[in-house]
Structures are given as C-alpha cells and as structure tokens.
Design a protein around this motif. Structure first.
Motif, PDB file in Angstrom:
ATOM      1  N   THR A 157      25.508 -29.149 -23.704  1.00 11.65           N
ATOM      2  CA  THR A 157      26.755 -29.885 -23.793  1.00 11.65           C
ATOM      3  C   THR A 157      26.778 -30.826 -25.002  1.00 11.65           C
ATOM      4  N   VAL A 204      31.990 -33.503 -25.012  1.00 11.95           N
ATOM      5  CA  VAL A 204      32.267 -32.777 -23.770  1.00 11.95           C
ATOM      6  C   VAL A 204      31.487 -33.392 -22.610  1.00 11.95           C
ATOM      7  N   MET A 250      25.657 -25.061 -20.778  1.00 15.15           N
ATOM      8  CA  MET A 250      27.076 -24.751 -20.710  1.00 15.15           C
ATOM      9  C   MET A 250      27.339 -23.391 -21.353  1.00 15.15           C
ATOM     10  N   HIS A 259      30.084 -21.731 -23.736  1.00 13.31           N
ATOM     11  CA  HIS A 259      31.194 -22.070 -24.627  1.00 13.31           C
ATOM     12  C   HIS A 259      31.937 -20.788 -24.989  1.00 13.31           C
ATOM     13  N   ARG A 296      37.029 -23.414 -24.540  1.00 13.49           N
ATOM     14  CA  ARG A 296      36.619 -23.720 -23.162  1.00 13.49           C
ATOM     15  C   ARG A 296      35.110 -23.922 -23.029  1.00 13.49           C
ATOM     16  N   TRP A 297      34.753 -24.940 -22.224  1.00 11.79           N
ATOM     17  CA  TRP A 297      33.363 -25.199 -21.851  1.00 11.79           C
ATOM     18  C   TRP A 297      33.232 -25.027 -20.347  1.00 11.79           C
ATOM     19  N   ASN A 304      30.626 -25.158 -16.974  1.00 17.76           N
ATOM     20  CA  ASN A 304      29.359 -25.640 -16.415  1.00 17.76           C
ATOM     21  C   ASN A 304      28.666 -24.478 -15.703  1.00 17.76           C
ATOM     22  N   THR A 348      34.881 -26.951 -15.438  1.00 23.10           N
ATOM     23  CA  THR A 348      35.236 -26.509 -16.788  1.00 23.10           C
ATOM     24  C   THR A 348      36.100 -27.550 -17.488  1.00 23.10           C
TER      25      THR A 348
END
Length: 233
Positions: A109, A113, A125, A127, A144-145, A147, A217
């Motif tokens: 991360t 973020v 994460m 990505h 978008r990220w 978890n 997310t």
C-alpha cells in the motif's frame, strides 16, 4: 393495516409511517413508547424497537434518551446510492462496452492509499488500472486498490472476461462505504487516456468500501468530459 396484520418489524414500520404521512401523528408529536406500541400491535418490544430505529435512521423520527421519541419536525430526506456496474451503465446508454487492463500487480500500500484506508503501508494490495469504453470511445478511467486479505480469491481473477468493478459487486462483501463526488481537471495521464485536453474538466468519484472495520477497496473513477450522472430521490 389492521392490528392482526402486524406481525413483523416491517409491518410495524409501515403502520408508523402511515400515521406520520396521514398526520395522525403531527411533526413534533411525542409518539407512544415501545412498550405501549408492542402491546397495541401484539408483537415483541424488540420488533417495535427495530422498526423505530429504522425510521429514525431514515430521518422520520427523533429519538432521545429519557425524552422519548417524537415525529421529526423537519424530516431528513436521505438518498440511497447503489454501486453501479460500469458495463451495464454503458449498455443502458445504448453503447457497446469493453474494457482494457492497463495495469494489474500485487504490491504494498502506498502512503496515500494506506492513509485513506487506515492500513499499514506494508499491507499487500492488488492494484488494478483499467479503461472502459463506450462504442470504442473512452468512457471511464478506473484506478483501484483492493485489500487482498479482505477479498478471498481476488489474486486468481484475471479481470479479462469480467472487470474488477463488476466482479467485486458480485463477489465481495461490504457493509458500508464512503463516496465523494468532485469536479477536477485532467492530469496529463488522464488526458491521454480519456482523449481530452490536459486540464479539461471531468467528473470524478472517489469511493471506499469496508466490511465491518476491514477496508475492502479504494477506487478513483475519472469520467470522460461530458459525463452526466443521474439519480432519483
């Protein structure tokens, strides 16, 4: 609705709403307490409590400890937003949708973020950056990220046959979210992807979702110039 028909918290809610809408109970009126309503409706107090909490959350009732429950003087109107599926949004506009994966990688991360999600900066994460098209014209740039620990099996999804947006809506559990809407000017990267001039005005949505206290997310959605959002209240 007659008393014999009241047998659930939903029916209690419907009857209380009827009394408010038809002004049997006027704005500011103190409504009967839960014990009295439970006896009147022939249901458990917990059933009444659930209905009253729901109406308070909707802004129709004001509940104060030791002061009782009153009909709201100025009822709040709350809008409920659903997470739209981009593919359907494009198709509903009469266009053909497709998307392209620009980047997909497992990483840790970044600070910005991590701060947004309340996670340590070393959290694993996924990505995913993608570009959505409508009739071969850029429609939406999605950054978008995700978890990894919060979404089982996410690393095995290629997002080739289904995009991240639609897959998460269908498969990832979330209990709450935070959404912000803003007008922005395109960065150089966004301008190139959206086929717009650098600094062009665009509509942006920043959205985060959680499952309980666990972040799921975080996504930034940058729409091509001319995008218009429509909703109802």
């Amino acid at each position: 609705m007659t008393v014999p028909e009241i047998n659930s918290w939903q029916s209690v809610k419907a009857e209380v709403m009827r009394r408010i809408v038809e002004r049997t109970w006027l704005p500011g009126d103190l409504v009967p307490n839960e014990v009295d309503l439970a006896e009147e409706f022939g249901v458990a107090r917990a059933t009444v409590n659930r209905a009253m909490r729901d109406l308070a959350d909707a802004g129709l009732l004001e509940r104060r400890r030791k002061a009782g429950t009153r009909v709201a003087l100025n009822p709040t109107r709350k809008a409920t937003l659903e997470i739209p599926i981009t593919r359907l949004e494009v198709e509903q506009r009469g266009a053909i949708w497709r998307h392209a994966i620009l980047e997909r990688k497992e990483t840790v991360t970044p600070v910005v973020v991590a701060s947004r999600l309340g996670l340590p900066t070393n959290t694993p994460m996924l990505h995913v950056r993608s570009l959505h098209y409508a009739n071969n014209h850029p429609f939406l740039y999605e950054d978008r990220w995700i978890n990894i620990s919060a979404v089982k099996g996410i690393c095995d999804v290629s997002f080739q046959s289904i995009d991240a947006n639609e897959w998460l809506v269908q498969n990832a559990t979330f209990t709450r979210g935070d959404i912000s809407f803003s007008a922005a000017n395109t960065t150089k990267q966004e301008a190139e992807l959206l086929e717009a001039g650098v600094g062009a005005a665009i509509f942006v949505i920043d959205r985060t979702t959680w499952n309980g206290d666990i972040p799921v997310t975080a996504v930034r959605l940058a729409y091509a110039p001319g995008y218009r959002m429509h909703t109802e209240i």
